[in-house]
Scaffold this active site. Structure first.
Site, PDB file in Angstrom:
ATOM      1  N   ASP A 131       9.064  -4.307 -17.132  1.00  0.00           N
ATOM      2  CA  ASP A 131       7.833  -4.184 -16.393  1.00  0.00           C
ATOM      3  C   ASP A 131       8.028  -4.307 -14.958  1.00  0.00           C
ATOM      4  OD1 ASP A 131       8.394  -7.246 -16.891  1.00  0.00           O
ATOM      5  OD2 ASP A 131       6.021  -7.706 -17.124  1.00  0.00           O
TER       6      ASP A 131
ATOM      7  N   ASP B  84      13.963   4.537 -24.115  1.00  0.00           N
ATOM      8  CA  ASP B  84      13.362   5.829 -23.617  1.00  0.00           C
ATOM      9  C   ASP B  84      12.451   6.017 -22.735  1.00  0.00           C
ATOM     10  OD1 ASP B  84      12.522   8.175 -24.748  1.00  0.00           O
ATOM     11  OD2 ASP B  84      11.550   7.482 -26.840  1.00  0.00           O
TER      12      ASP B  84
ATOM     13  N   TYR C 102      12.442   1.837 -33.284  1.00  0.00           N
ATOM     14  CA  TYR C 102      12.733   3.104 -33.199  1.00  0.00           C
ATOM     15  C   TYR C 102      13.408   2.987 -34.669  1.00  0.00           C
ATOM     16  CZ  TYR C 102      11.350   4.966 -29.083  1.00  0.00           C
ATOM     17  OH  TYR C 102      10.085   5.698 -27.791  1.00  0.00           O
TER      18      TYR C 102
ATOM     19  N   LYS D 296      12.795  -8.486 -22.007  1.00  0.00           N
ATOM     20  CA  LYS D 296      11.352  -8.654 -22.350  1.00  0.00           C
ATOM     21  C   LYS D 296      11.593  -9.618 -22.863  1.00  0.00           C
ATOM     22  CE  LYS D 296       6.831  -8.850 -20.930  1.00  0.00           C
ATOM     23  NZ  LYS D 296       6.097  -8.047 -19.399  1.00  0.00           N
TER      24      LYS D 296
END
Ligand code: NAD
Length: 350
Positions: free
Chosen positions: A215, A239, A136, A182
């Site tokens: 995940d 988010d 972002y 991740k």
């Protein structure tokens, strides 16, 4: 410097777009009630505008005049705004305000409320999302005619300060921090985040730390939401996970949020402007009312913040004033404005 407790605190109020004005106008009576009963809480509201209405009127989502009002205020209470999505359209007002004041910590408490169906009765966590970097950061461009690139900006400074913020939250709570990443795919950017967790973690030996891949976290939030205390992660993951986490305790209608920097903050519900509900006096104002509780806490009016939270809980317990998203079958949903007034009355009568 005059202390906040001895003067009026100036709050820039942005009603926003869609359902924004409704949820903000349902919240103001609650803040008025708090000022009547809590010692030393004196608030001055300065109304200003941002979002789609400004794009239509002035060609920008955050006019100069609004920026000036924001600068002159102690903090901002904001309703959701609608952000045009077309390429080349003005930048999101929310992102601009976050950037203007370097509001790097996005804080979203997720807690079970009375009579609100939840996945587990003991859910009580805080999602701390890095607010300035990641995907972002707004670095996005075309590379030729049929490909585009968005850059996931991650800095050592950005990681260390959000991680420190999260550890500090954990210290005040149940002393557990879950770091979501991740790292198996994004080895370099997540490597910086991971190093920050290891480095800053040394300052907080009392906090139990664990890590989960994003995940898997999407799954664990549904399977065992009650085990989490503070969760810290990068912008995009935070988010998405915070909207998911909000669903575990009743949905966006009850999910408050804060954007916090070192010396300024903006408080807003997690939800957006839900344009199809606008003007119907139908939606739930509790997310915004609880955001105003976070604002009072941040301003140092802890007792006042607690009064707001207690009044929300008492009114929900009573079960007569619930908007359509919470009202059980057979109970006529309350209007947005009625819920605000009822919570305000609860504060005055307590
Ligand atoms: P949304 O959050 O506005 O609405 C999604 C759904 O959530 C609604 O259809 C409704 O079912 C439910 N909902 C939302 N708020 C509710 C409330 N107070 N009470 C009861 N139910 C509620 O998400 P969207 O439709 O994806 O986005 C609409 C606009 O909002 C977009 O322009 C988006 O950019 C903007 N947005 C703004 C902010 C912000 O200002 N911080 C945040 C998110 C989205």
């Amino acid at each position: 410097m005059t202390s906040r407790k001895s003067r009026k605190v100036r709050i820039a109020v942005i009603p926003g777009d869609g359902i924004g004005p409704e949820v903000i106008h349902a919240t103001l009576p609650v803040l008025d009630a708090v000022q009547d009963v809590a010692t030393g809480v004196k608030l001055e509201y300065v109304f200003t505008e941002a979002g789609l209405t400004c794009v239509q009127k002035y060609g920008t989502s955050l006019p100069e005049e609004t920026k000036q009002i924001l600068r002159e205020a102690d903090c901002c209470l904001k309703g959701p705004v609608t952000t045009p999505e077309e390429p080349g359209s003005p930048k999101s007002a929310v992102v601009q305000i976050r950037t203007m004041f370097d509001l790097y910590a996005n804080v979203r408490p997720i807690k079970v409320l009375p009579r609100v169906p939840a996945l587990h009765p003991n859910i009580d966590m805080v999602m701390v999302r890095e607010n300035m970097e990641g995907l972002y950061a707004g670095i996005e461009f075309m590379t030729g005619n049929d490909a585009a690139v968005a850059i996931r900006l991650i800095t050592k400074r950005g990681c260390e300060r959000i991680v420190r913020f999260a550890f500090n939250q954990a210290v005040e709570r149940r002393k557990q921090l879950t770091y979501v990443h991740k790292g198996n795919v994004l080895k370099i950017t997540e490597g910086i985040f991971k190093d920050a967790v290891a480095k800053v973690g040394q300052e907080f030996p009392e906090v139990h730390l664990d890590e989960v891949r994003v995940d898997a976290m999407a799954m664990w939030l549904i399977r065992q939401p009650e085990v989490y205390d503070v969760i810290v992660t990068t912008n995009l993951f935070g988010d998405i996970l915070s909207d998911e986490a909000a669903q575990t305790v009743g949905g966006l209608g009850v999910a408050p949020g804060a954007n916090i920097g070192d010396d300024y903050a903006m408080f807003e519900p997690v939800h957006g402007s839900a344009p199809s509900y606008a003007g119907k006096d139908q939606v739930n104002p509790i997310a915004t009312i609880l955001s105003s509780k976070l604002m009072l806490d941040w301003l140092g009016f802890k007792e006042a913040g607690d009064l707001v939270e207690q009044a929300v809980e008492d009114v929900l317990k009573e079960g007569q004033f619930m908007t359509f998203d919470l009202a059980p079958e057979g109970v006529t949903p309350a209007k947005c404005s009625e819920v605000g007034k009822r919570i305000a009355r609860q504060i005055r009568d307590a």
